[in-house]
Design an enzyme around this catalytic site. Structure first.
Site, PDB file in Angstrom:
ATOM      1  N   HIS A 198       2.413  -4.358  -0.255  1.00 53.62           N
ATOM      2  CA  HIS A 198       2.138  -2.978   0.149  1.00 53.62           C
ATOM      3  C   HIS A 198       2.086  -2.051  -1.072  1.00 53.62           C
ATOM      4  O   HIS A 198       1.133  -1.278  -1.238  1.00 53.62           O
ATOM      5  CB  HIS A 198       3.235  -2.523   1.122  1.00 53.62           C
ATOM      6  CG  HIS A 198       3.092  -1.119   1.613  1.00 53.62           C
ATOM      7  ND1 HIS A 198       2.530  -0.811   2.837  1.00 53.62           N
ATOM      8  CD2 HIS A 198       3.439   0.070   1.051  1.00 53.62           C
ATOM      9  CE1 HIS A 198       2.543   0.494   3.008  1.00 53.62           C
ATOM     10  NE2 HIS A 198       3.093   1.056   1.937  1.00 53.62           N
ATOM     11  N   GLU A 199       3.094  -2.133  -1.928  1.00 52.05           N
ATOM     12  CA  GLU A 199       3.153  -1.232  -3.077  1.00 52.05           C
ATOM     13  C   GLU A 199       2.046  -1.524  -4.087  1.00 52.05           C
ATOM     14  O   GLU A 199       1.452  -0.605  -4.648  1.00 52.05           O
ATOM     15  CB  GLU A 199       4.528  -1.323  -3.752  1.00 52.05           C
ATOM     16  CG  GLU A 199       5.701  -0.930  -2.868  1.00 52.05           C
ATOM     17  CD  GLU A 199       5.546   0.445  -2.237  1.00 52.05           C
ATOM     18  OE1 GLU A 199       4.908   1.327  -2.842  1.00 52.05           O
ATOM     19  OE2 GLU A 199       6.074   0.640  -1.125  1.00 52.05           O
ATOM     20  N   HIS A 208      -2.139   4.455   3.161  1.00 53.65           N
ATOM     21  CA  HIS A 208      -1.539   3.887   4.372  1.00 53.65           C
ATOM     22  C   HIS A 208      -2.603   3.659   5.441  1.00 53.65           C
ATOM     23  O   HIS A 208      -3.433   4.527   5.717  1.00 53.65           O
ATOM     24  CB  HIS A 208      -0.439   4.806   4.902  1.00 53.65           C
ATOM     25  CG  HIS A 208       0.797   4.780   4.064  1.00 53.65           C
ATOM     26  ND1 HIS A 208       1.329   5.900   3.461  1.00 53.65           N
ATOM     27  CD2 HIS A 208       1.611   3.753   3.709  1.00 53.65           C
ATOM     28  CE1 HIS A 208       2.406   5.571   2.779  1.00 53.65           C
ATOM     29  NE2 HIS A 208       2.604   4.277   2.901  1.00 53.65           N
ATOM     30  N   CYS A 209      -2.560   2.477   6.049  1.00 50.36           N
ATOM     31  CA  CYS A 209      -3.570   2.083   7.029  1.00 50.36           C
ATOM     32  C   CYS A 209      -3.239   2.647   8.412  1.00 50.36           C
ATOM     33  O   CYS A 209      -2.099   2.577   8.862  1.00 50.36           O
ATOM     34  CB  CYS A 209      -3.658   0.559   7.094  1.00 50.36           C
ATOM     35  SG  CYS A 209      -4.886  -0.033   8.284  1.00 50.36           S
ATOM     36  N   CYS A 214      -1.421  -3.844   9.950  1.00 53.66           N
ATOM     37  CA  CYS A 214      -1.797  -4.152   8.569  1.00 53.66           C
ATOM     38  C   CYS A 214      -0.580  -4.015   7.665  1.00 53.66           C
ATOM     39  O   CYS A 214       0.320  -3.202   7.923  1.00 53.66           O
ATOM     40  CB  CYS A 214      -2.896  -3.176   8.136  1.00 53.66           C
ATOM     41  SG  CYS A 214      -3.455  -3.315   6.421  1.00 53.66           S
ATOM     42  N   CYS A 233      -5.562  -5.838   7.062  1.00 56.93           N
ATOM     43  CA  CYS A 233      -6.578  -5.781   8.107  1.00 56.93           C
ATOM     44  C   CYS A 233      -7.945  -5.877   7.428  1.00 56.93           C
ATOM     45  O   CYS A 233      -8.047  -5.774   6.197  1.00 56.93           O
ATOM     46  CB  CYS A 233      -6.438  -4.479   8.904  1.00 56.93           C
ATOM     47  SG  CYS A 233      -7.058  -3.009   8.034  1.00 56.93           S
ATOM     48  N   CYS A 236      -8.826  -2.836   4.971  1.00 56.71           N
ATOM     49  CA  CYS A 236      -8.064  -2.818   3.717  1.00 56.71           C
ATOM     50  C   CYS A 236      -8.351  -4.056   2.874  1.00 56.71           C
ATOM     51  O   CYS A 236      -8.320  -3.990   1.641  1.00 56.71           O
ATOM     52  CB  CYS A 236      -6.574  -2.696   4.013  1.00 56.71           C
ATOM     53  SG  CYS A 236      -6.117  -1.104   4.763  1.00 56.71           S
TER      54      CYS A 236
END
Length: 306
Positions: A198-199, A208-209, A214, A233, A236
């Site tokens: 994520h980071e 942010h999705c 996701c 997802c 992304c």
């Protein structure tokens, strides 16, 4: 519980864009790659590879932190996002006791980004309860904490709780060395992989999705983080793929190989080779919690390798 279901037309525009040049770029994917990416249009149907976003309470990320959704076109046109190049193509991981300011001085010249890992609980603002991680979308720096991934974090006898304030000396960032490290179990490894992905995704300019379930969804608490999948997802994934230029099937094969490979040394960025005991990673890898993800990768490859 609220389910967020975007219309198929909205998802199509978010993935392909309505710009002719970006649609032309999308058509360079193989038929199998497009089939995989367009699985997202079927989210909510039984057996679909991708799932809808579920909001369980007002304390979840989306209602607590309203943001404008980032489709592929806005990602592609973002003047502040960065991509790897031959001179900056390495991701470094640095253990730290301080945060982003320290990373700025430690970032190697060839780094695309550097990610710090710490046992300190993170509070970027006084008004926030905590965050699992934080990152700069333009400076190539991020940090995440293992603290709340320990199953014993919320117990009164939590070993990692500080009994006194520890003040590092000037230039000393090893104040937590030898203090406390949580046991590396399967759930901690899975949670850490999610947050690291994520980071680092943020450092590629991915926000942010809000389209489908996701790994790039925000998380306000551990329950919400655990609901998040480990991978991207389709929308992304396309953002990351155009930034790095990888083959999607090769990516999934490499992830499967990492899950199935229980042996071999670990290499550090300087090329030195260390055994598993020296890096405190006990083999075989504790990957029991990755079982569903492994099956998901295999299903994706079934489409990509038709």
């Amino acid at each position: 519980m609220k389910v967020i279901q975007r219309p198929v037309k909205t998802l199509q525009t978010a993935l392909l864009s309505d710009s002719k040049d970006l649609i032309k770029l999308y058509r360079k994917y193989t038929d199998q790659e497009r089939q995989l990416l367009e699985e997202g249009f079927k989210a909510g149907q039984q057996g679909c590879l991708f799932q809808l976003i579920t909001v369980h309470s007002d304390s979840d990320w989306i209602p607590a932190h309203p943001e404008e959704p980032q489709d592929f076109r806005s990602f592609w046109r973002d003047p502040h996002r960065t991509s790897p190049d031959p001179a900056h193509n390495t991701i470094y991981i640095q253990t730290i006791g301080d945060l982003l300011q320290f990373l700025a001085h430690r970032k190697p010249k060839d780094a695309f980004c550097i990610v710090g890992i710490t046992m300190i609980d993170l509070y970027p603002k006084e008004s926030w309860n905590f965050v699992f991680g934080q990152a700069s979308l333009s400076m190539g720096m991020g940090v995440f904490s293992f603290a709340r991934y320990d199953n014993h974090f919320y117990s009164r006898n939590y070993t990692g709780r500080l009994s006194k304030s520890l003040q590092p000396k000037k230039g000393d960032y090893s104040v937590f060395d030898g203090y406390y490290t949580p046991p590396i179990c399967s759930s901690l490894l899975l949670r850490s992989c999610k947050t690291m992905t994520h980071e680092i995704g943020h450092m590629f300019g991915i926000r942010h999705c809000q389209w489908l379930s996701c790994v790039m969804q925000g998380s306000n608490h551990l329950e919400e983080s655990d609901r998040r999948p480990l991978d991207f997802c389709p929308i992304c994934l396309r953002k990351l793929q155009v930034s790095v230029g990888f083959n999607i099937a090769d990516r999934y094969k490499a992830l499967l190989q990492w899950l199935e490979d229980d042996h071999g040394p670990t290499r550090t960025p300087d090329g030195a080779s260390y055994t598993s005991s020296q890096v405190s990673l006990h083999y075989p890898k504790p990957t029991e919690a990755f079982h569903d993800y492994k099956l998901w990768l295999q299903r994706c490859l079934e489409i990509l390798e038709k």
